[in-house]
Enzyme design. Structure first.
Site, mmCIF file in Angstrom:
data_model
loop_
_atom_site.group_PDB
_atom_site.id
_atom_site.type_symbol
_atom_site.label_atom_id
_atom_site.label_comp_id
_atom_site.label_asym_id
_atom_site.label_seq_id
_atom_site.Cartn_x
_atom_site.Cartn_y
_atom_site.Cartn_z
ATOM 1 N N PHE A 1 68.007 22.640 53.741
ATOM 2 C CA PHE A 1 66.971 22.754 52.719
ATOM 3 C C PHE A 1 67.134 24.063 51.937
ATOM 4 C CE2 PHE A 1 64.059 20.395 55.902
ATOM 5 C CZ PHE A 1 64.699 19.211 55.621
ATOM 6 N N HIS B 1 50.074 30.944 53.595
ATOM 7 C CA HIS B 1 50.044 29.489 53.478
ATOM 8 C C HIS B 1 51.148 28.917 54.362
ATOM 9 C CE1 HIS B 1 48.957 25.719 51.623
ATOM 10 N NE2 HIS B 1 50.193 25.490 51.225
ATOM 11 N N ASP C 1 59.053 17.425 40.434
ATOM 12 C CA ASP C 1 60.465 17.064 40.532
ATOM 13 C C ASP C 1 60.754 15.847 39.673
ATOM 14 O OD1 ASP C 1 61.198 19.032 42.374
ATOM 15 O OD2 ASP C 1 60.407 17.857 44.027
ATOM 16 N N SER D 1 45.981 29.169 55.374
ATOM 17 C CA SER D 1 45.793 27.838 54.803
ATOM 18 C C SER D 1 46.967 26.991 55.263
ATOM 19 C CB SER D 1 45.720 27.900 53.272
ATOM 20 O OG SER D 1 46.875 28.527 52.732
ATOM 21 N N GLU E 1 49.440 23.272 54.920
ATOM 22 C CA GLU E 1 49.947 22.234 54.041
ATOM 23 C C GLU E 1 50.228 20.956 54.828
ATOM 24 O OE1 GLU E 1 53.375 22.830 51.127
ATOM 25 O OE2 GLU E 1 54.281 21.675 52.746
#
Length: 350
Positions: free
Chosen positions: A231, A281, A122, A28, A30
């Site tokens: 990150f 994913h 968030d 899948s 994103e």
């Protein structure tokens, strides 16, 4: 006759990266909702390129504080109208009342969008900590329960192999995951990770806690190593020394970086397949070339039935900027280039 030749003639050969597991994985993808016309063109070029690979679903992220609600909604609804893909809409608790969230969920339901990625969300920019909004859903488990009252959604939630950065302990984080699943979630998708042993140990802990739903590994291709390091420091994700070594000396060689990135992602997926995992994913960052290459190496091939319909015709002659390299100033955690940051780069949506 040498031992090497004897082994070759007797077909006693070491399986390599490509032949380790012949099963084609289920993928899948994103996507990130666009903020500008140029980013919208890039997004739909990416969708057109990846749609024929027949992903199980494609998710569209949601900005901090609900800042890209409109972009997420319009992208998801267009995916539903104009492609054969199965869209999954990210939906969070922050920035809206329960009534607002419920209305948005009903909008998805009425449009035939059945898959929701339910997240706490968030806090808005400038807020140091998360605090539930009065009159809103407080946590993802509450959101899952609310969605269950609206429709029989297919609901995904987030999981953290290396523990959510704000969790008081790994056990508390696992308890939170279990609450979301007990509320009615269908599966969990993990924060990205690079050390497969971390994920496998996490899976053992899930099973010991009685969690039996699928825990889908989140895969983050390393299109920009320096950004991933930044990150990961925020997300609490370990960047192994071997990954740093692979990217040493590649800063001025984007083509080599793409080769390394595809190799790392394929190796990670193939290794997990040997443990019985077969669904993954993948974050695209709205760049299709690297994702397409990874899928191709893994044996995923285009199918005619899952190609975009109107989108393919619409964008066939559209000139798209080179999408082989993420711009140096593209920072998904800021949400300034393409809208909501990637799901697997967010840290506070437990």
């Amino acid at each position: 006759m040498t031992n090497t030749l004897n082994n070759w003639l007797s077909e006693r050969r070491i399986d390599g990266l490509l032949s380790r597991n012949s099963e084609t994985p289920i993928l899948s993808f994103e996507f990130v909702p666009p903020r500008t016309d140029a980013m919208e063109q890039r997004l739909w070029h990416c969708i057109r390129h990846l749609a024929p690979l027949a992903p199980r679903f494609v998710s569209v992220t949601y900005g901090a504080g609900g800042t890209t609600q409109t972009g997420t909604l319009s992208t998801v609804l267009r995916l539903k109208r104009e492609t054969d893909l199965t869209p999954a809409a990210h939906l969070t608790c922050v920035g809206a009342t329960r009534e607002d969230v419920d209305d948005l969920a009903r909008c998805y339901r009425d449009a035939g969008v059945n898959h929701i990625v339910a997240l706490r969300g968030d806090p808005p920019a400038g807020a140091a900590d998360y605090s539930p909004r009065p009159g809103g859903y407080a946590y993802a488990s509450d959101l899952v329960a609310g969605l269950r009252r609206i429709a029989d959604f297919d609901i995904s939630v987030a999981a953290y192999p290396e523990t959510h950065p704000t969790a008081s302990s790994p056990d508390a984080d696992l308890d939170n995951l279990k609450r979301k699943l007990d509320a009615g979630a269908t599966r969990a998708i993990t924060q990205y990770f690079f050390d497969n042993e971390i994920y496998l140990r996490f899976l053992d802990r899930c099973l010991a806690a009685g969690i039996t739903v699928p825990i889908i590994p989140g895969i983050m291709p390393v299109s920009n190593y320096e950004q991933i390091v930044r990150f990961s420091a925020v997300c609490g994700v370990t960047v192994p020394a071997w990954l740093r070594h692979l990217f040493d000396g590649t800063a001025k060689n984007p083509e080599l970086r793409r080769i390394i990135a595809s190799m790392v992602a394929v190796e990670q997926i193939r290794t997990l397949q040997t443990y019985g995992l077969n669904e993954f994913h993948v974050s695209t960052l709205n760049r299709s070339d690297l994702t397409y290459a990874i899928a191709h190496i893994l044996g995923v091939r285009p199918t005619q039935t899952n190609a975009s319909r109107n989108v393919t015709d619409l964008l066939e002659t559209t000139e798209i900027p080179d999408d082989r390299e993420t711009p140096a100033n593209f920072d998904p955690t800021e949400g300034t280039q393409e809208g909501a940051p990637p799901f697997m780069l967010r840290t506070l949506f437990g």
